[in-house]
Scaffold this motif. Structure first.
Motif, PDB file in Angstrom:
ATOM      1  N   LEU A  78      -9.306  -0.077   9.206  1.00 53.60           N
ATOM      2  CA  LEU A  78      -8.099   0.666   9.242  1.00 53.60           C
ATOM      3  C   LEU A  78      -6.892  -0.179   9.005  1.00 53.60           C
ATOM      4  O   LEU A  78      -6.142   0.228   7.962  1.00 53.60           O
ATOM      5  CB  LEU A  78      -7.947   1.291  10.676  1.00 53.60           C
ATOM      6  N   TYR A  79      -6.706  -1.203   9.244  1.00 49.41           N
ATOM      7  CA  TYR A  79      -5.673  -2.107   8.938  1.00 49.41           C
ATOM      8  C   TYR A  79      -5.669  -2.169   7.539  1.00 49.41           C
ATOM      9  O   TYR A  79      -4.818  -2.590   6.565  1.00 49.41           O
ATOM     10  CB  TYR A  79      -5.541  -3.568   9.598  1.00 49.41           C
ATOM     11  N   GLU A  80      -6.883  -2.794   6.983  1.00 52.17           N
ATOM     12  CA  GLU A  80      -7.233  -3.167   5.580  1.00 52.17           C
ATOM     13  C   GLU A  80      -6.698  -1.989   4.570  1.00 52.17           C
ATOM     14  O   GLU A  80      -6.211  -2.002   3.743  1.00 52.17           O
ATOM     15  CB  GLU A  80      -8.578  -3.505   5.315  1.00 52.17           C
ATOM     16  N   SER A  81      -7.238  -0.793   5.081  1.00 53.89           N
ATOM     17  CA  SER A  81      -6.728   0.434   4.260  1.00 53.89           C
ATOM     18  C   SER A  81      -5.175   0.802   4.143  1.00 53.89           C
ATOM     19  O   SER A  81      -4.980   1.571   3.192  1.00 53.89           O
ATOM     20  CB  SER A  81      -7.535   1.582   4.905  1.00 53.89           C
ATOM     21  N   ALA A 106       0.789  -1.230  -0.078  1.00 54.60           N
ATOM     22  CA  ALA A 106       0.116  -0.086  -0.149  1.00 54.60           C
ATOM     23  C   ALA A 106       0.894   1.229   0.183  1.00 54.60           C
ATOM     24  O   ALA A 106       2.011   1.012   0.286  1.00 54.60           O
ATOM     25  CB  ALA A 106      -0.983   0.094   1.144  1.00 54.60           C
ATOM     26  N   VAL A 107       0.315   2.281  -0.584  1.00 56.10           N
ATOM     27  CA  VAL A 107       1.002   3.634  -0.269  1.00 56.10           C
ATOM     28  C   VAL A 107       0.900   4.344   1.160  1.00 56.10           C
ATOM     29  O   VAL A 107      -0.213   4.468   1.429  1.00 56.10           O
ATOM     30  CB  VAL A 107       0.491   4.670  -1.329  1.00 56.10           C
ATOM     31  N   ALA A 114       0.392   6.724  12.295  1.00 57.14           N
ATOM     32  CA  ALA A 114       1.434   5.989  13.183  1.00 57.14           C
ATOM     33  C   ALA A 114       1.797   4.664  12.710  1.00 57.14           C
ATOM     34  O   ALA A 114       2.477   4.179  12.975  1.00 57.14           O
ATOM     35  CB  ALA A 114       0.873   5.918  14.717  1.00 57.14           C
ATOM     36  N   LEU A 115       0.472   3.919  12.383  1.00 58.58           N
ATOM     37  CA  LEU A 115       0.711   2.555  11.761  1.00 58.58           C
ATOM     38  C   LEU A 115       1.516   2.545  10.639  1.00 58.58           C
ATOM     39  O   LEU A 115       2.368   1.676  10.415  1.00 58.58           O
ATOM     40  CB  LEU A 115      -0.668   1.953  11.294  1.00 58.58           C
ATOM     41  N   SER A 116       1.387   3.568   9.732  1.00 61.01           N
ATOM     42  CA  SER A 116       2.262   3.680   8.365  1.00 61.01           C
ATOM     43  C   SER A 116       3.752   3.839   8.777  1.00 61.01           C
ATOM     44  O   SER A 116       4.539   3.119   8.103  1.00 61.01           O
ATOM     45  CB  SER A 116       1.768   4.794   7.722  1.00 61.01           C
ATOM     46  N   LYS A 117       4.015   4.735   9.567  1.00 63.23           N
ATOM     47  CA  LYS A 117       5.357   4.882  10.094  1.00 63.23           C
ATOM     48  C   LYS A 117       6.024   3.647  10.617  1.00 63.23           C
ATOM     49  O   LYS A 117       7.352   3.021  10.317  1.00 63.23           O
ATOM     50  CB  LYS A 117       5.441   5.860  11.214  1.00 63.23           C
TER      51      LYS A 117
END
Length: 277
Positions: free
Chosen positions: A256-259, A133-134, A227-230
């Motif tokens: 959220l996790y799926e996105s 994912a981006v 935060a999750l992305s980081k």
């Protein structure tokens, strides 16, 4: 503490059971490797020197989760019933209010055993793996190690507010995690304050995310996603695949996790043991 030989025996038995059943067992290897030896948490059954049955107990506050397995060639001989009885006897010595039995959703042998004891279905949990994912990299959200007493106290309050822990349960659990030092604890900062927390365990070449929480009054602002992305970026830069777990009833977290690029690949069912402990 478990010996290297015991850990290897557990791993070998797990592999046999998973191959035969076509599922994955959740044995919390990181916790097995960091047992403190203060209480009896692991139960073994050997036949002619060969490990054919195992049950592990995992404490989370005032709750115990149990997961176990029996070699396919040794089932229907009462081995797991014996292991479970020994584990329950040990749990009765401790101040535990809830026992949850964990079983892979597709496991028919687990379902047969669960029919034989007083228990009720509690919740399903999904294991998810980050695929692609981006990901956002927003400087407005900061991820930093948890180092101070203030950070520790903030983690306690987040456990209470987000996961329904009693304060003493949260304190005991986090103190043990800190003592074991088997996971990296991070504080999430946003809007000039502590906004949340997250733990990352790097085990067997994999990164697992646990205890992800954003303060209720700051939810809905995109802080969790950033935060999750980081954290995912931190792990992937090390070349590690990233995994996490989420309960099915937490639809907001699942979305959220799926996105963010996580996809479910396996599920576990939890059953609450109803007999008096």
């Amino acid at each position: 503490m478990l010996t290297k030989e015991q850990l290897q025996q557990i791993t070998e038995l797990k592999s046999v059971c998973e191959k035969e059943g076509g599922f994955e067992l959740k044995l919390n290897e990181d916790m097995l490797e960091t047992r403190d030896g203060k209480s009896k948490e692991d139960f073994f059954h050997y036949e002619e020197g060969r490990l054919v049955g195992f049950l592990g107990c995992y404490g989370f506050g005032n709750k115990i989760e149990m997961t176990g397995m029996v070699h396919p060639e040794y089932r229907k001989k009462g081995i797991f019933t014996k292991l479970f009885g020994a584990a329950i006897s040990e749990v009765k010595k401790r101040e535990i209010s809830t026992v949850l039995l964990n079983a892979p959703s597709p496991s028919q042998s687990a379902k047969e055993f669960l029919k034989s004891i007083p228990c009720t279905f509690e919740v399903a949990e999904y294991q998810m793996k980050w695929e692609a994912a981006v990901l956002q990299d927003d400087s407005a959200v900061i991820i930093r190690p948890s180092t101070s007493q203030d950070d520790f106290e903030a983690e306690i309050q987040l456990e209470v507010a987000c996961f329904g822990f009693l304060e003493q349960e949260a304190r005991s659990f986090n103190e043990r995690m800190k003592e074991l030092n088997s996971e990296d604890m991070f504080i999430i900062e946003a809007e000039g304050r502590t906004a949340g927390k997250i733990r990352v365990s790097e085990t067997n070449g994999e990164a697992w995310i646990y205890g992800f929480a954003v303060s209720p009054e700051l939810q809905g602002k995109g802080i969790g996603r950033k935060a999750l992305s980081k954290v995912v970026n931190m792990a992937t830069e090390k070349g590690l695949p990233v995994f996490l777990e989420v309960e099915a009833r937490n639809a907001h977290a699942l979305k959220l996790y799926e996105s963010c690029g996580f996809r479910s690949y396996h599920s576990q069912d939890y059953y609450k043991y109803e007999s008096k402990i």
